[in-house]
Design an enzyme around this catalytic site. Structure first.
Site, PDB file in Angstrom:
ATOM      1  CD  GLU A   1      52.646  16.603  66.784  1.00 48.16           C
ATOM      2  OE1 GLU A   1      52.261  17.766  66.563  1.00 48.16           O
ATOM      3  OE2 GLU A   1      53.187  16.263  67.844  1.00 48.16           O
ATOM      4  N   GLY A   2      47.604  16.429  64.844  1.00 45.41           N
ATOM      5  CA  GLY A   2      46.524  16.837  63.961  1.00 45.41           C
ATOM      6  C   GLY A   2      46.126  15.682  63.072  1.00 45.41           C
TER       7      GLY A   2
END
Length: 592
Positions: free
Chosen positions: A435-436
Site C-alpha cells: 500500500e505504498g
C-alpha cells in the site's frame, strides 16, 4: 478501547451530535459490537491462525484453496453481518463509524492478519464503489459485497509498474454496449483468487488506447470474475484467471496472486482518465487499515511477551544483595526484575497504546469528514488527509519494532515456531512495504501535504494542539505533560519552516529528510494524544495525586514513561533531518 471511545474522545456524544450517525449508533450498540467482535477474534480466528501460517494457501491449475478452517471461519464472519459493518446503509450496510470499525479491524489483525485481509480489502473496494460508481453498479455489486456473498480485490501493481502507476500497460478497449474489454496482468493482488466467496469483484486500473500519458490517463474499472445475469444469478466466466500465487515471507494464509485479464468485460467507475482519484478512495482506506495491521501484530506481541516475562525464571534482581531476594521460594526471579526487559515491555506498551489512541483520533477525523458539516467537515477532511501517511508508516514502523521487541523478550524461544512470536515478526514486515512503502508515505506527508500547502495543512493540526496547551497551561497537575508537549510542537513547527525554506533552493532536501520528518510528526502527535489520556487518568486521582484505580494508574505511569523515555527520540531525528541532503547526493553511484 472503551476508555478511548467514551472518556478520551467522548465518541458517544459526537455520534449523537452528527445527524447522519445519530440513528445508526450509540454507546450500547458500539459496546455490543466490540464484545461480539472479540468473540469472533478469540473463538474463530485465533484457533486457525497457526495452521494458516504453516499450511498457507495452495494453488493448482488456476484454483486457489485457502488454509483449513478459513472457509468455515469466513462464513461465520459473514453470518454475523460483519462484512456490512461500515457499509453504506442505502445498499445493505450498517453504516458504523470508522472509530468503531478501526477497533474492529485491530481485533481481527491481532488474531490473524491473513484472515483480516479478505474482508478489509472488500470493505475498501466497497467504499470506492459507493463513492464513485453509478447506481446500477452499486445495486448489483455493492449489495452482494456487503452481504458477504462476493468479495473484492484491488488491482494496481504490474511487474514493471509498482509505485509509478502512470506507466501501467493494462488496456481497456471501449465496446458498443458501453462496457470495456480489459486485458493485462497484475501482480501482488491480495485476495485475487480464493474459495471463500462465489464471485470476486476486481477493481482494476487500466488505460484506454488514446489515453493521456502518465497518471492522467488512468481509468478505474469493475471487472467481476463471473458475469452477472439480468436475473442477478451468476453467468459466464469473465476470463479473469490466477496465473500463480506468491510464496512469501509472511501472511501465508492470505492469497497473493498474479491475475490475468484477457478481454475481460469491465465497467467504468467514475470518469474516464480519473481512475487514480477513484482508487485513492480505497487506497487511503487501506493505508489506515495497514497501519492498524501493524498495531494489531504489535498488541499480540506485547500480550505474548508480558505473559512469558512474568512466568520465565532466570537470574536474580540486581538489587537482591541490598534488598533481599524477591522470589526466595524459587531458584530464580522472573525476568520482570531485569531493567532491560522492563524497558522493552514498557516501550511496547507505550507505543501500542499511543498508536491505538492516535489511530482512534485519525478515525474520528474520517468520521467528521464523512458525516460532519461545514467547518467541522472541512477540518476533518484536512486532518484525515494529513495524517493518513502517518497512520500507515508510523504505526507499521512501530509495529515491526514491537514484534521484534516481543521476540527479544522471549530470547531463543522467540526464534522458534512453537511460541508464535516469529510469525508476528514475519507478518508485520509486509505492512511497512505494501500500500505504498513507508518511504513513499513520508514523501506524501512532507511533499504532497506539507510543502504543497506551504505548511497550511500542518497548521490545522498544530493550531488544535496549541489551543489544548493554552487551555491547560495553568493546570499545575498537567505541567509535566504540557511543557514538553509545547516544546515538541514548537520544534515540529520550526523544523517544517526550516525544511520548506531549504527546499526552495534544493528540492532534494525534502526527500532526504522525509522519513525523519514523518517520525518527528508521529511522536509529536502521539505526545498530544498521550497528554489527553493522562488528563483523563489524572481526573480519576485519589488524595495521593494518583489514580485510585489500577487501570488509570497504569495509564498514567505509561504516559510518563512515553514522555520521559520515548518522546526524546524526536531530538535525534530533528538533528538528522536538519543535516541536509549533501551527504546523500555528493557520493557517486559507483562509490556506494
Amino acid at each position: 478501547m472503551s476508555f478511548l471511545l467514551y472518556e478520551v474522545f467522548q465518541a458517544d456524544k459526537m455520534w449523537q451530535n452528527l445527524p447522519k450517525l445519530a440513528q445508526q449508533v450509540d454507546k450500547e450498540t458500539a459496546q455490543a459490537i466490540l464484545q461480539e467482535c472479540a468473540k469472533i477474534a478469540e473463538q474463530e480466528l485465533d484457533p486457525i491462525a497457526r495452521q494458516g501460517d504453516e499450511i498457507g494457501v495452495s494453488y493448482k491449475d488456476g484454483v486457489v484453496t485457502t488454509a483449513p478452517g478459513y472457509k468455515k471461519a469466513f462464513q461465520t464472519y459473514v453470518d454475523g453481518g460483519w462484512t456490512a459493518l461500515g457499509g453504506d446503509v442505502n445498499y445493505g450496510g450498517m453504516g458504523m463509524p470508522k472509530m468503531l470499525t478501526g477497533l474492529h479491524e485491530e481485533m481481527l489483525c491481532s488474531a490473524d492478519i491473513s484472515f483480516a485481509l479478505y474482508p478489509v480489502l472488500t470493505a475498501g473496494a466497497a467504499l470506492s464503489l459507493a463513492k464513485h460508481g453509478d447506481e446500477a453498479l452499486k445495486q448489483r455489486y455493492l449489495t452482494r459485497m456487503y452481504s458477504g456473498e462476493w468479495s473484492a480485490s484491488m488491482c494496481l501493481t504490474e511487474a514493471h509498474s509498482g509505485s509509478d502507476l502512470g506507466i501501467i500497460r493494462t488496456k481497456a478497449i471501449p465496446q458498443e454496449d458501453g462496457t470495456y474489454n480489459v486485458s493485462g496482468t497484475k501482480i501482488f493482488i491480495t485476495g485475487g483468487e480464493h474459495d471463500l466467496t462465489e464471485n470476486i469483484v476486481h477493481l482494476v486500473l487500466a488505460k484506454l488506447p488514446d489515453a493521456p500519458a502518465g497518471p492522467r490517463g488512468i481509468s478505474l474499472f469493475l471487472v467481476p470474475k463471473f458475469q452477472v445475469n439480468d436475473d442477478e444469478t451468476l453467468g459466464e466466466f469473465n476470463n479473469v484467471s490466477c496465473g500463480s500465487i506468491e510464496h512469501k515471507m509472511g501472511i501465508h494464509a492470505s492469497a497473493t496472486c498474479v491475475m490475468n485479464f484477457d478481454d475481460s468485460k469491465g465497467y467504468l467507475i467514475g470518469e474516464l482518465n480519473k481512475g487514480l482519484a477513484c482508487m485513492f478512495t480505497m487506497m487511503n482506506f487501506e493505508r489506515i487499515g495497514v497501519g492498524i495491521q501493524g498495531l494489531g501484530a504489535a498488541v499480540r506481541s506485547y500480550q505474548n511477551a508480558l505473559e512469558y516475562a512474568k512466568d520465565r525464571l532466570q537470574g536474580r534482581a540486581l538489587d537482591s544483595k541490598q534488598n533481599g531476594v524477591k522470589n526466595p521460594s524459587q531458584e530464580a526471579d522472573s525476568i520482570m526484575v531485569h531493567g532491560d526487559v522492563r524497558r522493552m515491555l514498557l516501550n511496547m506498551k507505550a507505543l501500542n497504546e499511543g498508536s491505538r489512541a492516535l489511530s482512534s483520533y485519525i478515525s474520528m477525523q474520517l468520521d467528521y469528514a464523512t458525516y460532519g458539516e461545514g467547518d467541522e467537515q472541512v477540518k476533518g477532511e484536512t486532518l484525515a488527509a494529513l495524517m493518513t501517511p502517518v497512520a500507515k508508516a508510523f504505526f507499521t514502523d512501530l509495529g515491526f519494532e514491537n514484534t521484534v521487541a516481543g521476540q527479544q523478550v522471549f530470547g531463543g524461544h522467540g526464534f522458534i515456531r512453537e511460541w508464535g512470536q516469529e510469525q508476528l515478526v514475519r507478518d508485520a514486515r509486509i505492512t511497512q512495504i505494501y500500500e505504498g512503502t513507508n518511504g513513499i508515505q513520508a514523501m506524501d506527508l512532507l511533499v504532497r501535504k506539507i510543502a504543497t500547502s506551504n505548511g497550511a495543512m500542518l497548521k490545522v493540526f498544530t493550531d488544535e494542539v496549541n489551543t489544548y496547551i493554552n487551555e491547560n497551561k495553568d493546570n499545575d497537575v498537567m505541567a509535566e505533560f504540557i511543557a514538553p508537549l509545547g516544546d515538541a510542537v514548537n520544534d515540529l513547527t520550526h523544523l517544517t519552516t526550516d525544511l520548506l525554506a531549504k527546499s526552495q533552493t534544493n528540492i532534494n532536501e525534502l526527500g532526504a529528510s522525509a522519513n525523519d520528518y514523518l517520525h518527528v510528526f508521529g511522536y509529536t502527535a502521539m505526545a498530544y494524544i498521550w497528554a489527553r489520556m493522562a488528563q483523563v487518568s489524572l481526573s480519576k486521582k485519589d488524595n495521593n495525586g494518583e489514580s485510585g484505580d489500577d487501570f488509570y494508574q497504569s495509564k498514567l505511569h505509561t504516559a510518563r514513561y512515553f514522555y520521559t523515555r520515548i518522546l526524546p527520540r524526536r531530538l535525534s531525528l530533528i538533528a538528522s533531518a536538519k543535516s541536509g541532503c549533501d551527504c546523500l547526493f555528493d557520493i557517486d553511484d559507483e562509490l556506494f
